[in-house]
Design a protein around this motif. Structure first.
Motif, PDB file in Angstrom:
ATOM      1  N   ASP A  37       0.836  -1.196   0.000  1.00 33.61           N
ATOM      2  CA  ASP A  37       0.000   0.000   0.000  1.00 33.61           C
ATOM      3  C   ASP A  37       0.875   1.251   0.000  1.00 33.61           C
ATOM      4  O   ASP A  37       2.042   1.211   0.372  1.00 33.61           O
ATOM      5  CB  ASP A  37      -0.905   0.009   1.238  1.00 33.61           C
ATOM      6  N   PHE A  38       0.275   2.360  -0.390  1.00 35.92           N
ATOM      7  CA  PHE A  38       0.981   3.630  -0.394  1.00 35.92           C
ATOM      8  C   PHE A  38       1.072   4.176   1.027  1.00 35.92           C
ATOM      9  O   PHE A  38       0.250   3.853   1.885  1.00 35.92           O
ATOM     10  CB  PHE A  38       0.251   4.626  -1.304  1.00 35.92           C
ATOM     11  N   ASP A  39       2.071   4.998   1.262  1.00 36.47           N
ATOM     12  CA  ASP A  39       2.258   5.589   2.594  1.00 36.47           C
ATOM     13  C   ASP A  39       0.997   6.283   3.095  1.00 36.47           C
ATOM     14  O   ASP A  39       0.734   6.311   4.289  1.00 36.47           O
ATOM     15  CB  ASP A  39       3.414   6.594   2.578  1.00 36.47           C
ATOM     16  N   THR A  40       0.203   6.832   2.183  1.00 37.34           N
ATOM     17  CA  THR A  40      -1.022   7.539   2.574  1.00 37.34           C
ATOM     18  C   THR A  40      -2.118   6.587   3.026  1.00 37.34           C
ATOM     19  O   THR A  40      -3.143   7.029   3.536  1.00 37.34           O
ATOM     20  CB  THR A  40      -1.547   8.389   1.404  1.00 37.34           C
ATOM     21  N   GLN A  41      -1.915   5.281   2.857  1.00 36.38           N
ATOM     22  CA  GLN A  41      -2.926   4.288   3.205  1.00 36.38           C
ATOM     23  C   GLN A  41      -2.618   3.540   4.501  1.00 36.38           C
ATOM     24  O   GLN A  41      -3.219   2.509   4.780  1.00 36.38           O
ATOM     25  CB  GLN A  41      -3.079   3.291   2.059  1.00 36.38           C
ATOM     26  N   VAL A  42      -1.706   4.058   5.301  1.00 34.33           N
ATOM     27  CA  VAL A  42      -1.304   3.380   6.533  1.00 34.33           C
ATOM     28  C   VAL A  42      -2.506   3.104   7.429  1.00 34.33           C
ATOM     29  O   VAL A  42      -2.626   2.024   8.006  1.00 34.33           O
ATOM     30  CB  VAL A  42      -0.221   4.186   7.279  1.00 34.33           C
ATOM     31  N   HIS A  43      -3.411   4.054   7.523  1.00 31.96           N
ATOM     32  CA  HIS A  43      -4.591   3.863   8.367  1.00 31.96           C
ATOM     33  C   HIS A  43      -5.426   2.680   7.870  1.00 31.96           C
ATOM     34  O   HIS A  43      -5.873   1.844   8.665  1.00 31.96           O
ATOM     35  CB  HIS A  43      -5.435   5.144   8.412  1.00 31.96           C
ATOM     36  N   ALA A  44      -5.626   2.583   6.566  1.00 35.99           N
ATOM     37  CA  ALA A  44      -6.393   1.470   5.989  1.00 35.99           C
ATOM     38  C   ALA A  44      -5.690   0.138   6.250  1.00 35.99           C
ATOM     39  O   ALA A  44      -6.345  -0.866   6.533  1.00 35.99           O
ATOM     40  CB  ALA A  44      -6.596   1.681   4.495  1.00 35.99           C
ATOM     41  N   VAL A  45      -4.371   0.139   6.157  1.00 35.03           N
ATOM     42  CA  VAL A  45      -3.601  -1.083   6.419  1.00 35.03           C
ATOM     43  C   VAL A  45      -3.794  -1.519   7.865  1.00 35.03           C
ATOM     44  O   VAL A  45      -4.077  -2.688   8.143  1.00 35.03           O
ATOM     45  CB  VAL A  45      -2.099  -0.862   6.107  1.00 35.03           C
ATOM     46  N   ARG A  46      -3.652  -0.577   8.774  1.00 35.36           N
ATOM     47  CA  ARG A  46      -3.810  -0.906  10.197  1.00 35.36           C
ATOM     48  C   ARG A  46      -5.214  -1.412  10.497  1.00 35.36           C
ATOM     49  O   ARG A  46      -5.383  -2.369  11.262  1.00 35.36           O
ATOM     50  CB  ARG A  46      -3.488   0.313  11.053  1.00 35.36           C
TER      51      ARG A  46
END
Length: 123
Positions: A37-46
């Motif tokens: 995932d892109f760095d901007t998607q960290v919240h979605a990953v978590r």
């Protein structure tokens, strides 16, 4: 067992429950997850990882796609999901691109844990 995946990847999301079930049946096998995932998607990953109860080692890819691909395996096309399975000596015994089911994960783990080192079983 190393699995490269992303929250935006449908096949990744589809195989994730089977991957986790198999990994949890084999506590002697270390599962390492790498999110593309892109760095901007960290919240979605978590959120995705938390929803699946993941407590395994998880990383987020930060370098360019090509640098990451070349660093992991220059023969890899970059398609997701991608799974690489290593034995206790660090020899890769299986690898594939695309979603897998429990049977394929189990076979790769069996090759890593029980079979004597030979050549890769799957590519």
């Amino acid at each position: 067992m190393l699995n490269v995946w992303a929250t935006w990847c449908g096949p990744c999301r589809a195989e994730f429950p089977a991957l986790l079930r198999v990994a949890r049946r084999h506590p002697d096998v270390r599962l390492v997850l790498v999110s593309a995932d892109f760095d901007t998607q960290v919240h979605a990953v978590r959120e995705f990882l938390a929803a699946h109860g993941v407590r395994d080692t998880t990383y987020l890819k930060h370098e360019s796609d090509q640098a990451f691909i070349d660093g992991l395996d220059p023969a890899w096309s970059g398609s997701l999901p991608a799974t690489l399975v290593y034995d206790a000596h660090g020899r890769r015994v299986a690898s594939w691109e695309g979603a897998a089911d429990s049977t394929r994960f189990e076979a790769a783990i069996a090759a890593a844990v029980h079979d004597p080192p030979t050549e890769e079983v799957q590519r």
